[in-house]
Design a protein around this motif. Sequence first.
Motif, mmCIF file in Angstrom:
data_model
loop_
_atom_site.group_PDB
_atom_site.id
_atom_site.type_symbol
_atom_site.label_atom_id
_atom_site.label_comp_id
_atom_site.label_asym_id
_atom_site.label_seq_id
_atom_site.Cartn_x
_atom_site.Cartn_y
_atom_site.Cartn_z
ATOM 1 N N ILE A 59 0.901 -1.212 0.100
ATOM 2 C CA ILE A 59 0.010 0.007 -0.083
ATOM 3 C C ILE A 59 0.792 1.312 0.002
ATOM 4 C CG2 ILE A 59 -1.916 -1.243 1.196
ATOM 5 C CD1 ILE A 59 -1.277 0.539 3.655
ATOM 6 N N LEU A 60 2.130 1.151 -0.243
ATOM 7 C CA LEU A 60 2.928 2.365 -0.219
ATOM 8 C C LEU A 60 2.752 3.048 -1.372
ATOM 9 C CD1 LEU A 60 6.486 1.093 1.020
ATOM 10 C CD2 LEU A 60 4.994 2.456 2.284
ATOM 11 N N ALA A 61 2.696 4.423 -1.447
ATOM 12 C CA ALA A 61 2.613 5.371 -2.687
ATOM 13 C C ALA A 61 3.448 4.940 -3.968
ATOM 14 C CB ALA A 61 2.604 6.612 -2.169
ATOM 15 N N PRO A 62 2.984 5.008 -5.004
ATOM 16 C CA PRO A 62 3.751 4.439 -6.040
ATOM 17 C C PRO A 62 4.951 5.430 -6.462
ATOM 18 C CG PRO A 62 1.648 5.132 -6.840
ATOM 19 C CD PRO A 62 1.648 5.026 -5.359
ATOM 20 N N GLU A 63 4.840 6.742 -5.792
ATOM 21 C CA GLU A 63 5.918 7.743 -6.324
ATOM 22 C C GLU A 63 6.997 7.456 -5.150
ATOM 23 O OE1 GLU A 63 2.887 10.188 -3.875
ATOM 24 O OE2 GLU A 63 2.958 8.380 -5.432
ATOM 25 N N VAL A 83 16.194 -3.984 -3.948
ATOM 26 C CA VAL A 83 15.683 -4.176 -5.318
ATOM 27 C C VAL A 83 15.972 -2.839 -6.196
ATOM 28 C CG1 VAL A 83 13.664 -4.239 -6.647
ATOM 29 C CG2 VAL A 83 13.833 -5.560 -4.474
ATOM 30 N N PRO A 84 16.710 -2.944 -7.313
ATOM 31 C CA PRO A 84 17.105 -1.856 -8.222
ATOM 32 C C PRO A 84 15.944 -1.182 -8.539
ATOM 33 C CG PRO A 84 18.266 -3.768 -8.896
ATOM 34 C CD PRO A 84 17.215 -4.351 -7.870
ATOM 35 N N PHE A 85 15.994 0.449 -8.449
ATOM 36 C CA PHE A 85 14.955 1.450 -8.982
ATOM 37 C C PHE A 85 13.795 1.432 -8.105
ATOM 38 C CE2 PHE A 85 17.327 -0.168 -12.799
ATOM 39 C CZ PHE A 85 18.391 0.871 -12.967
ATOM 40 N N CYS A 86 13.530 0.646 -7.158
ATOM 41 C CA CYS A 86 12.483 0.545 -6.535
ATOM 42 C C CYS A 86 12.309 1.912 -5.696
ATOM 43 C CB CYS A 86 12.466 -0.634 -5.558
ATOM 44 S SG CYS A 86 10.824 -0.542 -4.357
#
Length: 339
Positions: A226-230, A265-268
């Motif tokens: 549920i973390l914000a996608p940004e 995790v890269p780019f997360c």
Amino acid sequence: MSTIIRKAQVTSFGDHTHVSIVKAEIPAPVAKEVQVKVLYSGMSGADINMRMGTYPMQKKAPLTLGYCLVGRVHVNGPGCSKFKPGDLVVCLSIYDAEADLANLPEKFLISVPNGLDLQQAVAMTLDWNTAYGMVNRCAKVSKGQRVFVHGLSGAVGHATFKLCQLNGAEVYGTASESNHAALREEGAIPFVYSNKDWIMAMNAIGGAHAVFDALGFESWDESFSILAPEGGHLVGYGGNLNMLQGGETRSVAPAVVKLLARNLVPFCPNKTTFFYIARDSSHFEAEVKACFDLVLAGKIHAPIKKVWTMEEIPEAHRTWTQTKGVGSVLIKIADDVTA
């Protein structure tokens, strides 16, 4: 010279029947120790997990519980001069607070300012201090953010809610349905944990900028979702899910490793932290005192869910998951006759 005291003792790991009130000797404090007459001990999920034998790196049984306390200096050990007998102090004791007297390292005692209520003092030492560090130092919650707190009616959960609210955040979270009306009046938006409606609801509004989760295990996976996608920050602590559900005991260590591995995790855009407080941390005393100041300024107040006596400690363990209300649970050890 030793003294006979009462104390709550976990004779071996297991359910509430393994907790008893016994009389035992406490020796005089050694060098760099102060003997404190305990007035109140805090009671938290850490004590329950220790009784069950699942707290990370804990002592073996038999042991005396009590993770924090407020009390008055009784006797100084050799070389101790920071406090005088009668001074009011708090301590993150980790063990031994559920006793008439406790021998504690002088360096971990913190003075209680004049005018601060005893129950507030002990609640600030563990419950609110934990929340303060998570909200202000770890997640850096700010105005306009959406935050999600599991256990809004619990001791640390409620403190986290109120501190996030104080910082101007919009607070969502889970709690027992019986507490929802009271939580709404305080400005939170509560959900029931078990039906998982909160997952869809939070994603529908863009997710949370910070999630605070004391449950651990599978709950940390759900909270991450549920973390914000940004970009958002999942702060895990405790690991109380199994204890609250009455399941078989299991170590939280693999879940912590999995939680922290998400940072690789890269780019997360999301971040994870496993949060804990340590009494020898450079932040500890300053954050306790910051909580004291907020109480004295009238900006925060710890609700007290229940106060038990020492003789009632086994019953407190038996009914831990059934206690209604909001806030901290305390053990009253003695009256403050010198006040």
